[in-house]
Scaffold this active site. Structure first.
Site, short mmCIF file in Angstrom:
data_model
loop_
_atom_site.label_atom_id
_atom_site.label_comp_id
_atom_site.label_asym_id
_atom_site.label_seq_id
_atom_site.Cartn_x
_atom_site.Cartn_y
_atom_site.Cartn_z
N ASP A 1 45.27 35.15 34.83
CA ASP A 1 45.58 36.31 33.99
C ASP A 1 44.32 37.15 33.88
O ASP A 1 43.21 36.62 34.00
CB ASP A 1 45.99 35.90 32.58
CG ASP A 1 44.78 35.53 31.73
OD1 ASP A 1 44.25 34.41 31.92
OD2 ASP A 1 44.33 36.36 30.92
N CYS B 1 52.03 51.49 49.57
CA CYS B 1 52.60 50.88 48.36
C CYS B 1 53.99 51.44 48.08
O CYS B 1 54.21 52.64 48.21
CB CYS B 1 51.67 51.15 47.18
SG CYS B 1 52.25 50.51 45.60
N CYS C 1 55.51 50.99 45.06
CA CYS C 1 55.73 51.02 43.61
C CYS C 1 56.28 52.39 43.23
O CYS C 1 56.12 53.37 43.95
CB CYS C 1 54.44 50.70 42.85
SG CYS C 1 53.39 52.11 42.48
N HIS D 1 51.10 51.15 38.55
CA HIS D 1 50.61 50.96 39.93
C HIS D 1 49.70 49.74 40.03
O HIS D 1 49.86 48.92 40.94
CB HIS D 1 49.88 52.19 40.45
CG HIS D 1 49.19 51.89 41.75
ND1 HIS D 1 49.87 51.79 42.94
CD2 HIS D 1 47.90 51.55 42.02
CE1 HIS D 1 49.03 51.44 43.90
NE2 HIS D 1 47.83 51.28 43.37
N ASP E 1 47.18 32.36 24.57
CA ASP E 1 45.88 31.70 24.56
C ASP E 1 45.67 31.08 23.18
O ASP E 1 46.52 31.21 22.29
CB ASP E 1 44.76 32.68 24.94
CG ASP E 1 44.64 33.83 23.96
OD1 ASP E 1 45.39 33.88 22.96
OD2 ASP E 1 43.80 34.72 24.20
N CYS F 1 53.72 55.30 43.41
CA CYS F 1 53.38 55.76 44.76
C CYS F 1 54.57 56.42 45.46
O CYS F 1 54.39 57.24 46.35
CB CYS F 1 52.82 54.60 45.59
SG CYS F 1 51.14 54.14 45.09
#
Lengths: 405, 405
Positions: free
Chosen positions: A292, A356, A358, A387, A97, A361
């Site tokens: 973002d 999920c 991931c 997660h 930014d 999980c």
């Protein structure tokens, strides 16, 4: 220029799939960019970021904050290290930014003139000055693939006249940002980036690129005017700034819609600083290519976890700021917020989200995650962040898949 | 019993290679056990622990603290979750201490009687009572492969008479620990552990095992007496407790040596709470099979990193407690302590240890690690801990290799 944007299927709603080719690699859009404020996505290893998400593709682009890196460790130190990519060992695309938003939200004793903004560091009170030229100089030293023009972020709420004056300053600063960037872009610290096997190797010019920022507050006429002026100047991509600063979500959506009408369809379109999972999905379907937000990682550190809603489920447990709750109200959630510190999870042997895949999980229970959070164990922030980031990346993956159909 | 110990090559110095087979798997010894105080090795994911170290074998056994888990989340909750293995998703062997050391070092208002010790929680001041029987009950609920007898840790320095009285109490408590354990061992929450392919499947009895603890302070005659009494009682393994509590390192070594003379050679021998890399190497070469210490992870969180010494190098940068420095003084270091926050590392583009193949040294520079630490980023603790643990595991790997020759 250091960017190639290939637009694929576009839906009736305006949402489109595209590929964004940058010097450090290619990015499938719509994309959510995790925020790596101080050259680190808080509590998450780079190795993890590279493979997070159901498809294992990881985060294809991350963001770093110019204001933070300018103050610490300093942009000249990062430049000597070869840029922020090499400094933090991140080989994929990055975006910085302009520093403007943090100057206006974090620093003290700001004094804005036509030339730029004088401010005091939130770290040690030392005095600094950012002009459009200086923001460009700092961002070139950091060397992200995508830089942002320096803009003023108006306070909220603001009158039409105050918003218009601020917008005019942003336009003047955008022109100065572009002029400095054009004259200095070849100073980027990574001119020797090795060729990669993907399409980024086909770029004409393997240096940085610069996005302009549309302002205009919560006034549709100013948003249109700002978009027209910024597009006239000509940038590699266009951002919509100054949203998600406390306004109702319907206004955010309206401002995005009015601005998207003006922005060219063959350039990437980026909404800065949003949002909840429902929001990023909604905006992506409207035609926003990049977003973002610190929300997935910041919420994680406060014990707020996202999971897919079950049919008809409405209840949220999140205790966020009024502003965030306002933004979230009124919409049927596609994501549920869980407050992991609640006692009801103390013996809950299920994963956060049974749907999920991931690594959190797949391995850990709500009971264990609650224990880590309540015990203030550092692993809590890490697992919760992994997660939530996976949830965000999976949300975008799902949107991309549906847009391709 | 739930333990099989196969001693291989034994060196002149007394050091020996062995394999320790436990219900959840096998452990190559001499071994260093990372400390997972509250069912988490602070700031490090279980996935990482499973593959840390040059050989990729990871930590084959970790430790958890009974006192901490008893207070939070509570041993009955852990029992209902299936034991600490399932609670934290750790599939390999584990060891729990008796809770005694933390009762004596962390809690308030202790009152010791022959029956046990009354204490107040360091978390909320609530009143609790640990007896040998209660320590066993808690450890059975936690379900680690290896449990420790409940002992009194005498303050230091202590007179010969005070130390002897305390030792007598420890012996009485050891007998009571064993009696309770024998009567209740089949209450372990994981009786349904699946068979594994390694030798742990050959165990007669896939329940927990219990180690006795030798005390005796800094008095060689008491150490010998304690070792003889504890060995007479008969345990699955033998620990040497009450060391590394502020005494000079030479005394530590002397007490270990005197005790090892008495302990049976066909049982695992464990020195609790040591130490620096030089120390764990030295004690392993004397014939100690198991060691644990918070030092690699605690030092990491304070920015202290270990690396291999270059020939002739002596300088240490560590700023630890007087006690730790006393323990480290006088020996030629095989490991150097680096204080990563020092300004000299601000632009040091080398890894922590150029000879190290851990994922941190393979990817990140000292400059980046200093930035993370100075910026108080959570990733600092994670990366520093991974490196230090890899350093400790590699040290033991090196000792095992040299003992096998």
């Amino acid at each position: 220029m250091g960017l190639k944007f290939e637009v694929g299927a576009t839906a009736q709603s305006g949402g489109r799939r595209a590929a964004l080719h940058l010097p450090h690699g290619s990015v499938e859009t719509p994309v959510f960019m995790p925020v790596g404020t101080a050259a680190t996505v808080k509590a998450v290893q780079q190795e993890t970021l590279e493979r997070i998400g159901t498809d294992g593709a990881g985060a294809e682009i991350i963001l770093a904050n110019t204001y933070h890196l300018y103050l610490r460790p300093g942009h000249e130190l990062v430049r000597r290290a070869g840029g922020v990519h090499r400094f933090m060992s991140w080989r994929r695309p990055m975006l910085t930014d302009s520093g403007g938003f943090q100057v206006f939200s974090l620093s003290k004793l700001r004094k804005v003139t036509d030339d730029g903004v004088e401010f005091r560091s939130h770290l040690d009170g030392s005095k600094h000055f950012f002009s459009p030229e200086h923001s460009m100089e700092v961002q070139i030293a950091l060397g992200a693939d995508v830089m942002m023009a320096f803009d003023e972020c108006v306070e909220t709420p603001a009158t039409w006249q105050r918003t218009r004056d601020s917008m005019a300053l942003t336009h003047a600063w955008a022109a100065r940002s572009k002029a400095y960037f054009e004259a200095h872009r070849h100073e980027v610290p990574w001119t020797a980036v090795p060729n990669t096997s993907d399409k980024s190797a086909l770029l004409d010019d393997r240096t940085q690129c610069l996005f302009g920022i549309v302002q205009g507050g919560m006034y549709a006429d100013l948003r249109r005017e700002s978009a027209e002026r910024i597009v006239e100047m000509g940038f590699n991509g266009y951002a919509i700034g100054g949203l998600a600063v406390g306004e109702p979500r319907e206004i955010t959506r309206e401002m995005i819609a009015r601005t998207l009408e003006i922005l060219p369809k063959d350039k990437p379109r980026y909404v800065m600083g949003v949002g909840y999972p429902d929001e990023i999905e909604q905006y992506a379907r409207m035609g926003v290519d990049m977003m973002d937000c610190v929300l997935p990682t910041r919420a994680a550190r406060h014990g707020l976890l996202f999971r897919r809603a079950l049919p008809g489920e409405r209840q949220d447990e999140g205790e966020l700021t009024d502003q965030e709750n306002t933004a979230a109200s009124g919409a049927t959630p596609s994501a549920i917020r869980m407050n992991i510190k609640r006692v009801e999870y103390a013996e809950d042997q299920r994963p956060i989200d049974p749907a999920c895949v991931c690594p959190v999980c797949q391995r850990y229970t709500r009971a264990y995650l609650r224990h880590l959070f309540v015990s203030k164990e550092p692993l809590a922030a890490t697992l919760n962040s992994i997660h939530n980031l996976a949830f965000y990346l999976d949300t975008m993956q799902r949107v991309r898949s549906s847009l391709a159909e």
